[in-house]
Enzyme design. Structure first.
Site, PDB file in Angstrom:
ATOM      1  N   CYS B  11     -47.101 -54.083 -53.696  1.00 36.86           N
ATOM      2  CA  CYS B  11     -45.880 -53.582 -53.108  1.00 36.86           C
ATOM      3  C   CYS B  11     -45.556 -54.418 -51.862  1.00 36.86           C
ATOM      4  CB  CYS B  11     -46.026 -52.114 -52.740  1.00 36.86           C
ATOM      5  SG  CYS B  11     -47.456 -51.781 -51.733  1.00 36.86           S
ATOM      6  N   CYS B  14     -48.024 -54.384 -49.017  1.00 40.73           N
ATOM      7  CA  CYS B  14     -49.268 -55.121 -49.217  1.00 40.73           C
ATOM      8  C   CYS B  14     -49.045 -56.603 -48.918  1.00 40.73           C
ATOM      9  CB  CYS B  14     -49.774 -54.952 -50.645  1.00 40.73           C
ATOM     10  SG  CYS B  14     -49.653 -53.285 -51.261  1.00 40.73           S
TER      11      CYS B  14
END
Lengths: 432, 77
Positions: B11, B14
């Site tokens: 995502c 991250c």
């Protein structure tokens, strides 16, 4: 340069190029569809961003910053009380999960090191459907009825599906691995009542600022509607006081924001959006200058906004191109939709939940897409079926789920979701 | 030689943590190997439920958030 990582961007650019290259702009239908997409974007920009989405992002950010996630996770840990585990798993999605990329690791964790298969599937199913942003926007765009039905349906059926999974695979419940659950450090020791009041006021501001005109002429609904800015204003003042007293926000900033908001409200009577915007900007500046906690709130709010808004806008454009605004047509002819999901029959509901379970919806994009479908004649039952099957499942995330719990359990889970959503859709469709 | 791992399925948060950590490590002149772990099962093996997470030499340093650079610096030391 890491070409593996770059290949995604390359593929995306190639696709965009190919679409533009071959775009049949001469076709009237396509021109109409592109125009529809822009209209739909404008509708969202005018109706939903300032009063609904922005406050909702602040609320989601506050939840991430102020609610002790660690304490929630304890109820889902290994050896947790089963009843508690199921109830917490079904509602905690509203706080813990905002996109499918947070749901999946939580799911894997609850399954492998936490409470086991039942609560894990409960969480997996309910998480994406009942996150706070999704409920707020569903209620706002698609109507309160469907918003509430979505939240309740997701909670109830998540528990049923979780229990069924637990019963079906009872014999296989595996030996728990010995991994210690790693939890984020506990949050501050603020009395819970203060945090609760803080959230109540914020949600109150959101609800009253968005209070719509009722259908009928008079009654309580209308009275509240005529007083909505007074109520919102009082709540905002209380909220400011709380921020200064309990959250140690600089009083000068808060007072300045209040004064500026009041000033603008007097200058532009009858245009509530302007003072509302001023208040939001003032609040952002104030919390940016506030302490650590306040900074965390602003950062979380911003990262949700940055992550979700672009996806939502892409979703709106696609919905606009393919489905058009409510009452208009996009590329897909309306009669296709009304003939396949236009009534509340078994076939309609089944089609809706099958399509929903296979399709990938980025966070919140299911809403404009569904808005387009309903505008083209989709019935209410299938609409709910799609909302219930959609966000929890998609082809890519089935693959991830399979890698965690194996093929057989995944198939059973998918079947349960599809069957349940179809059933709930039919019940809802026949009631409303 | 430090072994640094960023755990997260991919995502934006991250990715943000990954690029921040890379920047901080470069600024510190740290001798390290940074890897991104996106396999859900491997992430669960660390006992982590909230992503993104930062793991330094097998030790989980932070979970479920993208800390500011100066905090990352402390975690890497």
């Amino acid at each position: 340069m890491d070409w593996k990582r770059e290949s995604k961007s390359l593929a995306l650019l190639t696709i965009i190029f190919a679409v533009l290259y071959f775009l049949p702009l001469e076709s009237i239908r396509v021109r109409q569809a592109v125009l529809e997409a822009i209209y739909l974007l404008r509708n969202y920009a005018r109706d939903h961003v300032i009063l609904c989405l922005i406050p909702a992002f602040f609320i989601a950010g506050a939840m991430a910053a102020f609610i002790g996630r660690a304490s929630i996770m304890k109820y889902l840990g290994a050896g947790a009380n089963k009843i508690t585990a199921y109830s917490v798993a079904s509602v905690s999605g509203s706080i813990l999960a905002v996109c499918s990329c947070t749901v999946l690791p939580l799911f894997a964790g609850i399954y492998r090191i936490g409470a086991g298969l039942g609560p894990a599937t409960t969480f997996l199913y309910a998480g994406p459907a009942i996150n706070v942003l999704a409920i707020i926007l569903t209620a706002r765009v698609l109507g309160l009825e469907l918003g509430v039905a979505r939240a309740l349906g997701a909670i109830v059926f998540s528990i049923v599906i979780g229990l069924l999974m637990h019963i079906i695979f009872y014999r296989e419940e595996r030996v728990r691995s010995e991994t210690q659950m790693a939890l984020p450090e506990e949050d501050s020791d603020r009395p819970p009542a203060q945090t609760v009041l803080y959230f109540v006021l914020m949600i109150g501001i959101l609800i009253f600022a968005n209070w719509g005109e009722g259908g009928s002429g008079s009654g309580l609904w209308q009275t509240i509607h005529s007083l909505k800015w007074t109520i919102t204003g009082i709540m905002a003042i209380l909220f400011g006081i709380i921020l200064v007293v309990w959250f140690r926000l600089g009083p000068y900033y808060v007072v300045a924001t209040g004064a500026a908001t009041a000033f603008v409200a007097v200058i532009f009577p009858g245009q509530p959006l302007i003072p509302f915007l001023v208040a939001i900007i003032g609040l952002s500046v104030a919390i940016a200058r506030g302490g650590n906690e306040m900074g965390e709130w602003l950062m979380q709010t911003w990262s949700f906004t940055k992550q979700i808004l672009p996806l939502l806008f892409v979703g709106i454009i696609l919905a606009g191109i393919f489905l058009g605004r409510p009452g208009h047509e996009g590329i897909i002819p309306a009669r296709w939709i009304s003939s396949s999901v236009g009534d509340n029959s078994l076939m309609s509901n089944l089609t809706a939940s099958l399509v929903g379970s296979l399709m990938y919806f980025a966070t919140l994009t299911e809403i404009p897409i569904l808005q387009g479908l309903v505008g083209n004649g989709m019935a209410k039952g299938p609409a709910l079926a799609l909302l219930l099957a959609g966000p929890a499942l998609s082809l890519p995330n089935m693959l991830v789920i399979r890698s965690v719990i194996g093929t057989r359990k995944t198939i059973v889970f998918v079947l349960l979701v599809v069957v349940m959503s179809t059933a709930v859709g039919m019940i809802y469709g026949s009631l409303f | 030689m430090k072994e640094i791992k960023i755990l997260g399925p991919g995502c934006p948060r991250c990715e943000e943590l990954l690029s921040r950590t890379e920047t901080v490590a470069r600024e510190m002149g740290l001798e390290c190997r940074i890897t991104k772990v996106s396999d859900i099962n491997e992430i669960a093996n660390y006992g982590i439920m909230m992503t993104p997470a930062l793991v330094v030499d097998g030790q989980v340093k932070c979970i479920g958030k993208v800390p500011p650079p100066d905090e990352i610096r402390k975690m890497l030391e």
